[in-house]
Design a protein around this motif. Structure first.
Motif, PDB file in Angstrom:
ATOM      1  N   HIS A  73       0.819  -1.199   0.000  1.00  0.00           N
ATOM      2  CA  HIS A  73       0.000   0.000   0.000  1.00  0.00           C
ATOM      3  C   HIS A  73       0.863   1.263   0.000  1.00  0.00           C
ATOM      4  O   HIS A  73       1.856   1.312  -0.700  1.00  0.00           O
ATOM      5  CB  HIS A  73      -0.992  -0.061   1.169  1.00  0.00           C
ATOM      6  CG  HIS A  73      -1.940  -1.221   1.066  1.00  0.00           C
ATOM      7  ND1 HIS A  73      -1.596  -2.505   1.498  1.00  0.00           N
ATOM      8  CD2 HIS A  73      -3.186  -1.325   0.559  1.00  0.00           C
ATOM      9  CE1 HIS A  73      -2.605  -3.333   1.262  1.00  0.00           C
ATOM     10  NE2 HIS A  73      -3.584  -2.644   0.688  1.00  0.00           N
ATOM     11  N   ARG A 130       1.940  -3.120  -8.495  1.00  0.00           N
ATOM     12  CA  ARG A 130       1.132  -3.713  -7.424  1.00  0.00           C
ATOM     13  C   ARG A 130       0.806  -2.668  -6.368  1.00  0.00           C
ATOM     14  O   ARG A 130      -0.334  -2.575  -5.899  1.00  0.00           O
ATOM     15  CB  ARG A 130       1.874  -4.885  -6.785  1.00  0.00           C
ATOM     16  CG  ARG A 130       1.151  -5.449  -5.563  1.00  0.00           C
ATOM     17  CD  ARG A 130       1.839  -6.659  -4.978  1.00  0.00           C
ATOM     18  NE  ARG A 130       1.147  -7.116  -3.774  1.00  0.00           N
ATOM     19  CZ  ARG A 130       1.399  -8.260  -3.143  1.00  0.00           C
ATOM     20  NH1 ARG A 130       2.341  -9.073  -3.618  1.00  0.00           N
ATOM     21  NH2 ARG A 130       0.730  -8.612  -2.061  1.00  0.00           N
ATOM     22  N   LEU A 133      -1.994  -0.423  -7.496  1.00  0.00           N
ATOM     23  CA  LEU A 133      -3.293  -1.079  -7.367  1.00  0.00           C
ATOM     24  C   LEU A 133      -3.742  -1.125  -5.912  1.00  0.00           C
ATOM     25  O   LEU A 133      -4.915  -0.862  -5.598  1.00  0.00           O
ATOM     26  CB  LEU A 133      -3.207  -2.500  -7.935  1.00  0.00           C
ATOM     27  CG  LEU A 133      -3.059  -2.632  -9.460  1.00  0.00           C
ATOM     28  CD1 LEU A 133      -2.681  -4.053  -9.830  1.00  0.00           C
ATOM     29  CD2 LEU A 133      -4.359  -2.216 -10.153  1.00  0.00           C
ATOM     30  N   GLU A 134      -2.833  -1.446  -5.020  1.00  0.00           N
ATOM     31  CA  GLU A 134      -3.167  -1.503  -3.592  1.00  0.00           C
ATOM     32  C   GLU A 134      -3.677  -0.162  -3.090  1.00  0.00           C
ATOM     33  O   GLU A 134      -4.572  -0.087  -2.242  1.00  0.00           O
ATOM     34  CB  GLU A 134      -1.944  -1.943  -2.785  1.00  0.00           C
ATOM     35  CG  GLU A 134      -1.558  -3.398  -3.014  1.00  0.00           C
ATOM     36  CD  GLU A 134      -0.181  -3.747  -2.464  1.00  0.00           C
ATOM     37  OE1 GLU A 134       0.090  -4.955  -2.291  1.00  0.00           O
ATOM     38  OE2 GLU A 134       0.618  -2.822  -2.203  1.00  0.00           O
ATOM     39  N   GLN A 137      -7.402   0.662  -3.480  1.00  0.00           N
ATOM     40  CA  GLN A 137      -8.404  -0.006  -2.654  1.00  0.00           C
ATOM     41  C   GLN A 137      -9.193   1.036  -1.854  1.00  0.00           C
ATOM     42  O   GLN A 137      -8.661   2.079  -1.490  1.00  0.00           O
ATOM     43  CB  GLN A 137      -7.734  -0.994  -1.700  1.00  0.00           C
ATOM     44  CG  GLN A 137      -7.170  -2.228  -2.390  1.00  0.00           C
ATOM     45  CD  GLN A 137      -6.534  -3.194  -1.415  1.00  0.00           C
ATOM     46  OE1 GLN A 137      -6.196  -2.838  -0.295  1.00  0.00           O
ATOM     47  NE2 GLN A 137      -6.373  -4.443  -1.836  1.00  0.00           N
ATOM     48  N   ALA A 181      -3.275  -7.290 -11.636  1.00  0.00           N
ATOM     49  CA  ALA A 181      -4.621  -7.241 -11.050  1.00  0.00           C
ATOM     50  C   ALA A 181      -5.319  -8.589 -11.176  1.00  0.00           C
ATOM     51  O   ALA A 181      -6.068  -9.010 -10.274  1.00  0.00           O
ATOM     52  CB  ALA A 181      -5.446  -6.153 -11.723  1.00  0.00           C
ATOM     53  N   MET A 186      -7.722  -7.946  -8.172  1.00  0.00           N
ATOM     54  CA  MET A 186      -7.918  -6.503  -7.992  1.00  0.00           C
ATOM     55  C   MET A 186      -8.501  -5.871  -9.253  1.00  0.00           C
ATOM     56  O   MET A 186      -8.056  -4.811  -9.705  1.00  0.00           O
ATOM     57  CB  MET A 186      -6.593  -5.822  -7.623  1.00  0.00           C
ATOM     58  CG  MET A 186      -6.093  -6.144  -6.239  1.00  0.00           C
ATOM     59  SD  MET A 186      -4.647  -5.142  -5.804  1.00  0.00           S
ATOM     60  CE  MET A 186      -4.452  -5.566  -4.064  1.00  0.00           C
ATOM     61  N   LYS A 187      -9.520  -6.484  -9.799  1.00  0.00           N
ATOM     62  CA  LYS A 187     -10.141  -5.973 -11.014  1.00  0.00           C
ATOM     63  C   LYS A 187     -10.745  -4.591 -10.790  1.00  0.00           C
ATOM     64  O   LYS A 187     -10.574  -3.688 -11.618  1.00  0.00           O
ATOM     65  CB  LYS A 187     -11.209  -6.945 -11.510  1.00  0.00           C
ATOM     66  CG  LYS A 187     -11.877  -6.509 -12.802  1.00  0.00           C
ATOM     67  CD  LYS A 187     -12.925  -7.523 -13.256  1.00  0.00           C
ATOM     68  CE  LYS A 187     -13.602  -7.045 -14.537  1.00  0.00           C
ATOM     69  NZ  LYS A 187     -14.637  -8.016 -15.011  1.00  0.00           N
ATOM     70  N   GLU A 189      -9.925  -2.376  -8.507  1.00  0.00           N
ATOM     71  CA  GLU A 189      -8.852  -1.400  -8.299  1.00  0.00           C
ATOM     72  C   GLU A 189      -8.232  -0.989  -9.641  1.00  0.00           C
ATOM     73  O   GLU A 189      -7.938   0.192  -9.858  1.00  0.00           O
ATOM     74  CB  GLU A 189      -7.772  -1.988  -7.388  1.00  0.00           C
ATOM     75  CG  GLU A 189      -8.176  -2.119  -5.935  1.00  0.00           C
ATOM     76  CD  GLU A 189      -9.029  -3.353  -5.641  1.00  0.00           C
ATOM     77  OE1 GLU A 189      -9.365  -3.568  -4.480  1.00  0.00           O
ATOM     78  OE2 GLU A 189      -9.328  -4.108  -6.602  1.00  0.00           O
TER      79      GLU A 189
END
Length: 491
Positions: A73, A130, A133-134, A137, A181, A186-187, A189
């Motif tokens: 994150h 990554r 993407l995190e 959220q 993803a 994580m679609k 996101e």
């Protein structure tokens, strides 16, 4: 932590299932040469506060206590606790662990995937795609308690990818993120991130964007955020009164004579060097010296601009007018240098030594954004100092940037009937050094003092004829190479 060292030399010591080692730790703690910082964590450092020791060694601690954990994150971007001492990790379960100076927020999730990087011990860190993407959220917490960065911060990180790798690089980043993803589930996101990227690349509505720099790109005027911060620092330093130095030339002849040396020295700084007699011949005849056609036109073009009081009374009242004035003056100045694209902003980046100027794709946006500070300034000297550095730092053209910057500076002063500023040869090192101090060390005070000294000097160069001014300048050592004192008193 180097476990090969004796215990007393290791700043962080962990409890052990090894009976011998465990007993040794207990004896050292009993003797007062070891203290417990947190469950399973000890130190022989008896001086510093526990929070300082923990914070300094936190990543080694995490790698030991939670082997295989992923720094994730916002922490994967920041590599430090937030203002409220939060770090965010992905591991095999959910837990919050409070250590002195750090709160570990552990979330259950996928451990290392291909592309994630080993950080220290057995702690990994999310690769950039990554981590992005995190950070898309959804979370209820805000500020430094949130595990995600703000949308504006994420936009700025995406903007940095464009600046470094171009739009093609951002598209590659998007493609890789889509692939990741799928692995992480994580679609949603990715969809949020994709909408933002599309807006920045102007393929989706820009109302989705939050940060000023991302909005600027979407509207077609992206700018160099770091340079705007630098311009703001200069702007703040210029918030002061400056002495009024009246122009020393009271009639058109004196104005033109002063302008001759203004043009002469401005070109000399850039390496276009002539004997005074040759420069006078070029100006008096309006014709170039045959063997030096382009250099002669540089002198002539500069002089045609700076000796025209009407032209030097033109200052920009809007960003569009700034771009228009710059383009016109550059066209006049560089008319003989076709390879410099007279009147056209650069189409590729320019570098001087180890200084890289504003990216060619950000020139118009950076000048436009930088104009906001210029228009707020009131003192003529402050406006002159600001706009000169603005143009010099952006370097909007392939060539002629320094001369154009000084012309823009002196237009501010000439319009206000204050003395224009000449930068004599003897002051060249001070001048360039002050610009570098502001560019590289963000110190505006040296730059301002340098220009003030040059302004004081310029204000005492009085005379109607070129020959008369030349004698005054010679007595002041103005033509000497290298460093010198331009404030020598002239009798």
């Amino acid at each position: 932590m180097d476990t090969s060292l004796p215990l007393e030399l290791q700043e962080i010591i962990f409890s052990s299932s090894d009976t011998t080692l465990s007993r040794k730790i207990n004896r050292m703690e009993t003797k007062g040469i070891l203290r417990k910082l947190a469950p399973k964590i000890y130190t022989p450092n008896m001086i510093e506060e526990p929070r300082e020791i923990i914070q300094r060694n936190i990543f080694s601690i995490i790698g030991h206590l939670y082997p295989g954990a992923v720094l994730s994150h916002r922490s994967a971007f920041e590599f430090k606790p937030t203002a409220t001492e939060n770090l965010f990790l992905t591991y095999t379960y959910n837990r919050k662990v409070a250590l002195p100076g750090v709160i570990l927020n552990i979330s259950k999730g996928t451990l290392k995937i291909d592309g994630d990087n080993l950080f220290t011990n057995e702690l990994y860190v999310s690769q950039k795609e990554r981590a992005m993407l995190e950070n898309f959220q959804q979370t209820r917490k805000l500020g430094s308690d949130s595990k995600t960065l703000t949308i504006a911060q994420l936009e700025e990180k995406l903007e940095q990818i464009i600046l470094v790798k171009g739009e093609e690089g951002l598209n590659r980043f998007r493609d890789r993120s889509k692939e990741i993803a799928g692995k992480l589930g994580m679609k949603l996101e990715f969809e949020r991130m994709n909408k933002l990227i599309s807006a920045m690349l102007n393929t989706k509505p820009s109302k989705l964007l939050s940060s000023p720099i991302a909005k600027a790109r979407a509207f077609g005027t992206p700018y160099d955020a770091a340079r705007i911060t630098l311009f703001e620092k200069l702007f703040l330093a210029l918030q002061q009164p400056f002495p009024v130095i009246d122009e020393p030339y009271q009639n058109p002849l004196a104005y033109r004579s002063f302008s001759f040396f203004e043009a002469y020295f401005s070109n000399y700084i850039e390496g276009t060097r002539f004997k005074i007699s040759d420069a006078k011949q070029i100006i008096e005849t309006g014709q170039p010296i045959a063997a030096r056609d382009e250099d002669s036109h540089d002198i002539l073009g500069t002089y045609q601009l700076v000796s025209n009081r009407a032209e030097m009374a033109k200052t920009p009242s809007s960003p569009a007018e700034l771009l228009e004035i710059l383009s016109y003056r550059h066209k006049v100045l560089m008319k003989a240098r076709l390879l410099a694209n007279p009147g056209e902003f650069k189409m590729q980046n320019n570098i001087a030594g180890d200084t890289t100027f504003v990216d060619h794709t950000l020139v118009r946006g950076t000048l436009t954004k930088g104009f906001d500070f210029y228009r707020t300034l009131e003192e003529p000297f402050a406006k002159a100092a600001y706009i000169m550095f603005l143009i010099s730092e952006v370097h909007p053209f392939n060539d002629g940037n320094g001369r154009i910057a000084r012309i823009m500076m002196n237009a501010e002063l000439s319009k206000a009937r204050q003395s224009k500023i000449i930068i004599p040869t003897v002051f060249r090192i001070d001048y360039i050094g002050a610009l570098r101090q502001l560019t590289r060390r963000t110190d505006p005070h040296i730059y301002i003092r340098m220009l003030q000294r040059a302004h004081i000097f310029s204000g005492i160069i009085k005379g109607e004829q070129i020959d008369e001014l030349q004698l005054i300048l010679e007595k002041s050592n103005a033509f000497k190479e290298g460093d010198g004192d331009i404030l020598k008193i002239i009798n």
